[in-house]
Design an enzyme around this catalytic site. Structure first.
Site, PDB file in Angstrom:
ATOM      1  N   HIS A  45      35.427  66.834  44.735  1.00  0.00           N
ATOM      2  CA  HIS A  45      34.664  65.651  44.328  1.00  0.00           C
ATOM      3  C   HIS A  45      35.518  64.727  43.459  1.00  0.00           C
ATOM      4  O   HIS A  45      35.022  64.058  42.553  1.00  0.00           O
ATOM      5  CB  HIS A  45      33.381  66.075  43.619  1.00  0.00           C
ATOM      6  CG  HIS A  45      32.509  66.913  44.502  1.00  0.00           C
ATOM      7  ND1 HIS A  45      31.548  66.385  45.329  1.00  0.00           N
ATOM      8  CD2 HIS A  45      32.509  68.252  44.736  1.00  0.00           C
ATOM      9  CE1 HIS A  45      30.979  67.349  46.022  1.00  0.00           C
ATOM     10  NE2 HIS A  45      31.547  68.500  45.679  1.00  0.00           N
ATOM     11  N   HIS A  49      34.559  59.896  46.954  1.00  0.00           N
ATOM     12  CA  HIS A  49      34.352  61.111  47.735  1.00  0.00           C
ATOM     13  C   HIS A  49      32.958  61.145  48.342  1.00  0.00           C
ATOM     14  O   HIS A  49      32.090  60.352  47.986  1.00  0.00           O
ATOM     15  CB  HIS A  49      34.569  62.358  46.868  1.00  0.00           C
ATOM     16  CG  HIS A  49      33.537  62.492  45.782  1.00  0.00           C
ATOM     17  ND1 HIS A  49      33.678  61.910  44.548  1.00  0.00           N
ATOM     18  CD2 HIS A  49      32.336  63.140  45.752  1.00  0.00           C
ATOM     19  CE1 HIS A  49      32.607  62.186  43.797  1.00  0.00           C
ATOM     20  NE2 HIS A  49      31.793  62.932  44.519  1.00  0.00           N
ATOM     21  N   ASP A  51      29.668  63.762  49.193  1.00  0.00           N
ATOM     22  CA  ASP A  51      28.994  65.040  48.946  1.00  0.00           C
ATOM     23  C   ASP A  51      28.326  65.506  50.228  1.00  0.00           C
ATOM     24  O   ASP A  51      27.598  64.746  50.880  1.00  0.00           O
ATOM     25  CB  ASP A  51      27.888  64.895  47.898  1.00  0.00           C
ATOM     26  CG  ASP A  51      28.396  64.613  46.500  1.00  0.00           C
ATOM     27  OD1 ASP A  51      29.624  64.605  46.294  1.00  0.00           O
ATOM     28  OD2 ASP A  51      27.545  64.386  45.617  1.00  0.00           O
ATOM     29  N   HIS A  55      26.961  71.099  48.571  1.00  0.00           N
ATOM     30  CA  HIS A  55      27.345  70.852  47.175  1.00  0.00           C
ATOM     31  C   HIS A  55      26.283  71.373  46.210  1.00  0.00           C
ATOM     32  O   HIS A  55      26.602  71.890  45.140  1.00  0.00           O
ATOM     33  CB  HIS A  55      27.555  69.355  46.986  1.00  0.00           C
ATOM     34  CG  HIS A  55      27.882  68.913  45.599  1.00  0.00           C
ATOM     35  ND1 HIS A  55      28.758  69.600  44.778  1.00  0.00           N
ATOM     36  CD2 HIS A  55      27.460  67.832  44.866  1.00  0.00           C
ATOM     37  CE1 HIS A  55      28.863  68.970  43.618  1.00  0.00           C
ATOM     38  NE2 HIS A  55      28.076  67.916  43.645  1.00  0.00           N
ATOM     39  N   HIS A 168      20.169  64.274  43.679  1.00  0.00           N
ATOM     40  CA  HIS A 168      20.982  65.054  44.604  1.00  0.00           C
ATOM     41  C   HIS A 168      20.099  65.984  45.445  1.00  0.00           C
ATOM     42  O   HIS A 168      20.289  66.094  46.665  1.00  0.00           O
ATOM     43  CB  HIS A 168      21.996  65.908  43.839  1.00  0.00           C
ATOM     44  CG  HIS A 168      23.296  65.246  43.544  1.00  0.00           C
ATOM     45  ND1 HIS A 168      23.581  64.683  42.317  1.00  0.00           N
ATOM     46  CD2 HIS A 168      24.408  65.061  44.310  1.00  0.00           C
ATOM     47  CE1 HIS A 168      24.808  64.183  42.334  1.00  0.00           C
ATOM     48  NE2 HIS A 168      25.332  64.393  43.528  1.00  0.00           N
ATOM     49  N   GLU A 180      30.160  58.754  46.514  1.00  0.00           N
ATOM     50  CA  GLU A 180      30.202  58.389  45.098  1.00  0.00           C
ATOM     51  C   GLU A 180      31.559  57.798  44.716  1.00  0.00           C
ATOM     52  O   GLU A 180      32.558  57.994  45.409  1.00  0.00           O
ATOM     53  CB  GLU A 180      29.895  59.620  44.240  1.00  0.00           C
ATOM     54  CG  GLU A 180      28.462  60.122  44.443  1.00  0.00           C
ATOM     55  CD  GLU A 180      28.187  61.463  43.798  1.00  0.00           C
ATOM     56  OE1 GLU A 180      27.033  61.675  43.378  1.00  0.00           O
ATOM     57  OE2 GLU A 180      29.093  62.319  43.747  1.00  0.00           O
TER      58      GLU A 180
END
Length: 215
Positions: A45, A49, A51, A55, A168, A180
């Site tokens: 991360h 990057h 996710d 994760h 998330h 992100e």
């Protein structure tokens, strides 16, 4: 067609609190070996990057379970530049037009990438759980120019902020992708294509080269 790099340099900035830093260390040199090879070490991360659901979810999908086409997004830019330090972005910030069938990524532009590399970068705006659920309802993945869709723990956190990772959980629990640490979003049109391809790795996330394409 214009192209704009929306990625931070991998070596720049600060690691997310608790994550290992990025290092790029020479392994072979042209002078000694006749060629150059470097050793790259980073978390999954680091930098700009993506996710994957794994994760945050024990049984979540890994990046290699997504087809390469799923990392090319028809994006809608959501202007959140009026949001301040550690301010929640609610579901009311998401325009109804984003629900059109040709949108599959909502990109939240907060302007926080201007603070990249400084401690205050981690006191960013964040999505409420309901905002994340609204993105899921619209069948949209999420991108943003902050360190996380949830609040990042710092000494400036307040007692009324959500605990854990509710945004998330809502997004990754629906098999959505989260991009992100985007940057360079100012001046992009409301609609554009975002290419954000991770390296082909069976992991919970990976750095990406994020590039916006627009007329």
């Amino acid at each position: 067609m214009q192209l704009r790099d929306c990625s931070h340099d991998l070596e720049s900035g600060r690691p997310y609190p608790g994550d290992p830093p990025v290092s790029v260390t020479p392994h072979a040199s042209f002078e000694a070996d006749g060629y150059r090879v470097a050793d790259i070490s980073c978390s999954t991360h680091s930098g700009t990057h993506v996710d994957a659901p794994s994760h945050m979810l024990a049984d979540g999908k890994f990046l290699d379970e997504f087809s390469v086409e799923e990392f090319q997004f028809d994006a809608h830019l959501v202007d959140c530049t009026d949001h301040g330090e550690r301010e929640a972005v609610g579901a009311d910030a998401i325009p109804g037009a984003a629900g059109s069938t040709d949108v599959d990524l909502l990109v939240f532009h907060t302007g926080w990438s201007e603070r990249w590399g400084r401690r205050e970068y981690f006191d960013h705006p964040y999505l409420t759980e309901r905002a994340a659920e609204r993105c899921v309802d619209l069948d949209c993945d999420v991108g943003l120019d902050t360190a996380s869709v949830d609040p990042t723990p710092t000494r400036n956190a307040s007692d009324d902020e959500p605990s854990g990772y509710p945004a998330h959980a809502a997004l990754l629990g629906a098999d959505s992708l989260v991009v992100e640490n985007l940057t360079n979003l100012a001046g992009l049109p409301e609609r554009f294509t975002l290419h954000a391809y991770p390296i082909p790795v069976a992991a919970d996330g990976a750095p990406v080269r994020a590039v916006a394409a627009f007329e």
